[in-house]
Design a protein around this motif. Structure first.
Motif, PDB file in Angstrom:
ATOM      1  N   GLY A  63      11.730  -3.948  -6.746  1.00 29.98           N
ATOM      2  CA  GLY A  63      12.681  -3.052  -6.730  1.00 29.98           C
ATOM      3  C   GLY A  63      13.290  -2.607  -5.619  1.00 29.98           C
ATOM      4  N   TYR A  64      12.574  -2.782  -4.270  1.00 29.94           N
ATOM      5  CA  TYR A  64      13.066  -2.423  -3.072  1.00 29.94           C
ATOM      6  C   TYR A  64      14.390  -3.054  -2.881  1.00 29.94           C
ATOM      7  N   GLY A  65      14.682  -4.290  -3.142  1.00 24.72           N
ATOM      8  CA  GLY A  65      15.745  -5.106  -2.941  1.00 24.72           C
ATOM      9  C   GLY A  65      15.817  -5.925  -1.473  1.00 24.72           C
ATOM     10  N   ARG A  66      14.611  -5.945  -0.640  1.00 26.16           N
ATOM     11  CA  ARG A  66      14.511  -6.478   0.518  1.00 26.16           C
ATOM     12  C   ARG A  66      13.073  -7.183   0.757  1.00 26.16           C
ATOM     13  N   ASP A  67      13.211  -8.229   1.375  1.00 28.34           N
ATOM     14  CA  ASP A  67      11.966  -8.864   1.931  1.00 28.34           C
ATOM     15  C   ASP A  67      11.339  -8.136   2.847  1.00 28.34           C
ATOM     16  N   VAL A  68      10.237  -7.098   2.482  1.00 28.63           N
ATOM     17  CA  VAL A  68       9.437  -6.032   3.226  1.00 28.63           C
ATOM     18  C   VAL A  68       8.912  -6.714   4.570  1.00 28.63           C
ATOM     19  N   LYS A  69       7.932  -7.922   4.123  1.00 31.88           N
ATOM     20  CA  LYS A  69       7.312  -8.646   5.216  1.00 31.88           C
ATOM     21  C   LYS A  69       8.468  -9.027   6.235  1.00 31.88           C
ATOM     22  N   ALA A  70       9.610  -9.608   5.767  1.00 29.20           N
ATOM     23  CA  ALA A  70      10.557 -10.340   6.699  1.00 29.20           C
ATOM     24  C   ALA A  70      11.324  -9.133   7.523  1.00 29.20           C
ATOM     25  N   LEU A  71      11.473  -8.081   6.808  1.00 25.82           N
ATOM     26  CA  LEU A  71      12.252  -6.981   7.399  1.00 25.82           C
ATOM     27  C   LEU A  71      11.308  -6.215   8.509  1.00 25.82           C
ATOM     28  N   LEU A  72      10.000  -6.175   8.136  1.00 22.92           N
ATOM     29  CA  LEU A  72       9.169  -5.526   9.446  1.00 22.92           C
ATOM     30  C   LEU A  72       8.924  -6.655  10.508  1.00 22.92           C
ATOM     31  N   GLU A  73       8.936  -7.758  10.313  1.00 20.50           N
ATOM     32  CA  GLU A  73       8.682  -8.704  11.048  1.00 20.50           C
ATOM     33  C   GLU A  73       9.706  -8.834  11.878  1.00 20.50           C
ATOM     34  N   SER A  74      11.053  -8.531  11.549  1.00 17.75           N
ATOM     35  CA  SER A  74      12.291  -8.637  12.359  1.00 17.75           C
ATOM     36  C   SER A  74      12.281  -7.635  13.430  1.00 17.75           C
ATOM     37  N   HIS A  75      11.435  -6.500  13.207  1.00 13.19           N
ATOM     38  CA  HIS A  75      11.245  -5.143  14.108  1.00 13.19           C
ATOM     39  C   HIS A  75      10.012  -5.386  14.756  1.00 13.19           C
ATOM     40  N   ASN A  76       9.185  -6.584  14.888  1.00 13.26           N
ATOM     41  CA  ASN A  76       8.088  -6.659  15.508  1.00 13.26           C
ATOM     42  C   ASN A  76       6.738  -6.122  14.994  1.00 13.26           C
ATOM     43  N   ILE A  77       6.790  -5.902  13.612  1.00 13.13           N
ATOM     44  CA  ILE A  77       5.666  -5.377  13.078  1.00 13.13           C
ATOM     45  C   ILE A  77       5.336  -6.224  12.188  1.00 13.13           C
ATOM     46  N   THR A  78       3.950  -6.779  12.258  1.00 13.84           N
ATOM     47  CA  THR A  78       3.421  -7.748  11.464  1.00 13.84           C
ATOM     48  C   THR A  78       2.237  -7.021  10.275  1.00 13.84           C
ATOM     49  N   GLY A  79       1.861  -8.030   9.496  1.00 15.04           N
ATOM     50  CA  GLY A  79       0.483  -7.471   8.771  1.00 15.04           C
ATOM     51  C   GLY A  79       0.753  -7.453   7.312  1.00 15.04           C
ATOM     52  N   VAL A  80       2.109  -7.451   6.865  1.00 11.98           N
ATOM     53  CA  VAL A  80       2.275  -7.208   5.387  1.00 11.98           C
ATOM     54  C   VAL A  80       1.683  -8.455   4.647  1.00 11.98           C
ATOM     55  N   ARG A  81       0.736  -8.485   3.741  1.00 12.99           N
ATOM     56  CA  ARG A  81      -0.021  -9.386   3.051  1.00 12.99           C
ATOM     57  C   ARG A  81      -0.028  -9.415   1.734  1.00 12.99           C
ATOM     58  N   SER A  82      -0.165 -10.403   1.060  1.00  8.68           N
ATOM     59  CA  SER A  82      -0.037 -10.691  -0.502  1.00  8.68           C
ATOM     60  C   SER A  82      -1.620 -10.924  -0.927  1.00  8.68           C
ATOM     61  N   PHE A  83      -2.061 -10.506  -1.947  1.00  7.17           N
ATOM     62  CA  PHE A  83      -3.364 -10.803  -2.376  1.00  7.17           C
ATOM     63  C   PHE A  83      -3.434 -11.337  -3.680  1.00  7.17           C
ATOM     64  N   GLU A  84      -2.399 -11.285  -4.390  1.00 13.18           N
ATOM     65  CA  GLU A  84      -2.302 -11.514  -6.126  1.00 13.18           C
ATOM     66  C   GLU A  84      -1.173 -12.636  -6.120  1.00 13.18           C
ATOM     67  N   GLU A  85      -1.425 -14.094  -6.524  1.00 14.47           N
ATOM     68  CA  GLU A  85      -0.499 -15.063  -6.548  1.00 14.47           C
ATOM     69  C   GLU A  85       0.703 -14.594  -7.747  1.00 14.47           C
ATOM     70  N   GLY A  86       1.841 -14.691  -7.090  1.00 14.76           N
ATOM     71  CA  GLY A  86       3.124 -14.354  -7.881  1.00 14.76           C
ATOM     72  C   GLY A  86       3.375 -12.894  -8.145  1.00 14.76           C
ATOM     73  N   SER A  87       2.498 -11.973  -7.418  1.00  9.02           N
ATOM     74  CA  SER A  87       2.791 -10.727  -7.514  1.00  9.02           C
ATOM     75  C   SER A  87       3.617  -9.982  -6.395  1.00  9.02           C
ATOM     76  N   THR A  88       4.396  -8.914  -6.755  1.00  8.50           N
ATOM     77  CA  THR A  88       5.151  -8.426  -5.742  1.00  8.50           C
ATOM     78  C   THR A  88       4.318  -6.932  -5.047  1.00  8.50           C
ATOM     79  N   TRP A  89       2.954  -6.930  -5.288  1.00 11.01           N
ATOM     80  CA  TRP A  89       2.140  -6.199  -4.581  1.00 11.01           C
ATOM     81  C   TRP A  89       1.755  -6.646  -3.283  1.00 11.01           C
ATOM     82  N   ARG A  90       1.597  -5.863  -2.330  1.00  5.89           N
ATOM     83  CA  ARG A  90       1.414  -5.872  -0.937  1.00  5.89           C
ATOM     84  C   ARG A  90       0.454  -5.174  -0.223  1.00  5.89           C
ATOM     85  N   ARG A  91      -0.291  -5.347   0.844  1.00  8.99           N
ATOM     86  CA  ARG A  91      -0.980  -4.548   1.452  1.00  8.99           C
ATOM     87  C   ARG A  91      -0.439  -4.436   2.850  1.00  8.99           C
TER      88      ARG A  91
END
Length: 365
Positions: free
Chosen positions: A319-347
């Motif tokens: 529902g956010y409408g953007r790729d959070v991982k890519a968005l943060l990485e574009s601002h030099n912030i790394t670390g968004v990770r997925s732990f459930e295959e096919g899930s939209t949950w991230r850590r």
């Protein structure tokens, strides 16, 4: 010249600890990494962003001068200190290269008996491949709808061939915690033939007590703890396990020699860390504040999350409408990770307050 510089840096670090909180966070715990890394905000491995405590830094620098010798005395002192903290004896403690080594050794010990292991999913799984390669069958149990470890479902997966039950409490990656009375009742009903491996890597961030006090009553309980998280020695690789003396001996027999994993410099840092209670209070307070900044940003961005008691947050990007991982990485912030295959949950790990404010600003933009 280098030694004079190191001593001067140590003195500055100790002085900074007595100043205000902001100066304390800015000067005493800056990441000493190379320039390209300093330009990144790294939030992927649940590392303590403040670096080792001032006392640990000084102890480690001093230990460099004697690291030509085996650290027998430091190891013994650390074991005695740990045992005293938990009301146990030295024979209840084994030291390893981070808790990961000891999680792995415990899993190997279980695998030698052949059978299966019951583990929540998702949870910390770094130790799993070694046990699986030795023939231990992995039985995964999904978390419940609240992303909590489902003890009843885990009990339903347990049978007479279950040799290991793994519980990470608080759980990684969800940040949820099982209350101590509930977890104790569950542990006490597990047959003695099955090892209960309790991973307490993040207990210090929560208000839940350790269950290490049970190890003499429950010989099948192994409590794994680490200096990597609250004590900020992830790169130092020091951890320990607490268990019944007979179990500790079995774990030591799987090491090259007893307590072999950690080096002299790291052991000195770990021992000094246990005496730096002010640093622990500071880190817990800062983590709570920084986590609140991130959770507020998630609220504003319309992303749900699991209330966390740890140094990371598990959140739903749907529902956010953007790729959070890519968005943060574009601002030099790394670390968004997925732990459930096919899930939209991230850590995402929790950094400093300033770092999480930058994350919040990017999500808002």
């Amino acid at each position: 010249m280098q030694r004079r510089t190191m001593l001067r840096q140590a003195a500055l670090t100790m002085a900074a600890f007595t100043l205000s909180r902001d100066l304390f966070a800015r000067e005493a715990f800056n990441d000493p990494g190379p320039l390209p890394v300093e330009e990144m905000i790294r939030l992927g491995s649940n590392e303590n962003p403040h670096g080792p405590s001032p006392l640990a830094r000084k102890a480690m620098m001093d230990a460099v001068n004697t690291s030509n010798r085996y650290p027998w005395s430091t190891t013994s002192a650390l074991i005695d200190k740990i045992a005293g903290m938990y009301g146990l004896k030295a024979e209840n403690v084994v030291i390893g290269a981070g808790s990961s080594e000891l999680l792995g050794l415990t899993a190997v010990l279980a695998a030698l008996q052949k059978g299966n292991a019951v583990i929540p999913d998702p949870s910390f799984r770094l130790w799993v491949p070694a046990a699986r390669n030795l023939g231990l069958e992995m039985r995964t149990v999904p978390l419940n709808q609240a992303k909590q470890i489902d003890l009843a479902a885990m009990k339903g997966k347990t049978d007479t061939q279950t040799r290991l039950i793994y519980i990470c409490n608080p759980n990684n990656p969800t940040g949820t915690v099982i209350p101590a009375p509930e977890l104790e009742a569950y542990i006490r009903q597990i047959p003695a033939s099955c090892i209960v491996l309790l991973d307490e890597a993040y207990t210090e961030f929560s208000n839940e007590p350790s269950l290490a006090r049970l190890v003499n009553e429950c010989p099948n309980l192994v409590v794994a703890k680490t200096f990597s998280k609250m004590y900020a020695l992830a790169g130092g690789r020091v951890g320990f396990a607490l268990a019944h003396p007979q179990t500790i001996e079995k774990l030591k027999n799987l090491q090259p020699w007893a307590n072999a994993g950690a080096g002299a410099v790291s052991l000195a840092g770990a021992l000094a860390s246990l005496g730096d209670e002010e640093f622990v209070r500071f880190c817990k307070k800062e983590n709570t504040a920084a986590r609140a900044v991130f959770c507020a940003a998630l609220d504003k961005a319309g992303m749900t999350y699991i209330p966390s008691v740890t140094s990371f947050v598990y959140f739903n990007t749907a529902g956010y409408g953007r790729d959070v991982k890519a968005l943060l990485e574009s601002h030099n912030i790394t670390g968004v990770r997925s732990f459930e295959e096919g899930s939209t949950w991230r850590r995402l790990s929790v950094g400093t307050v300033a770092e999480m404010e930058k994350v919040a600003a990017v999500l808002k933009s």
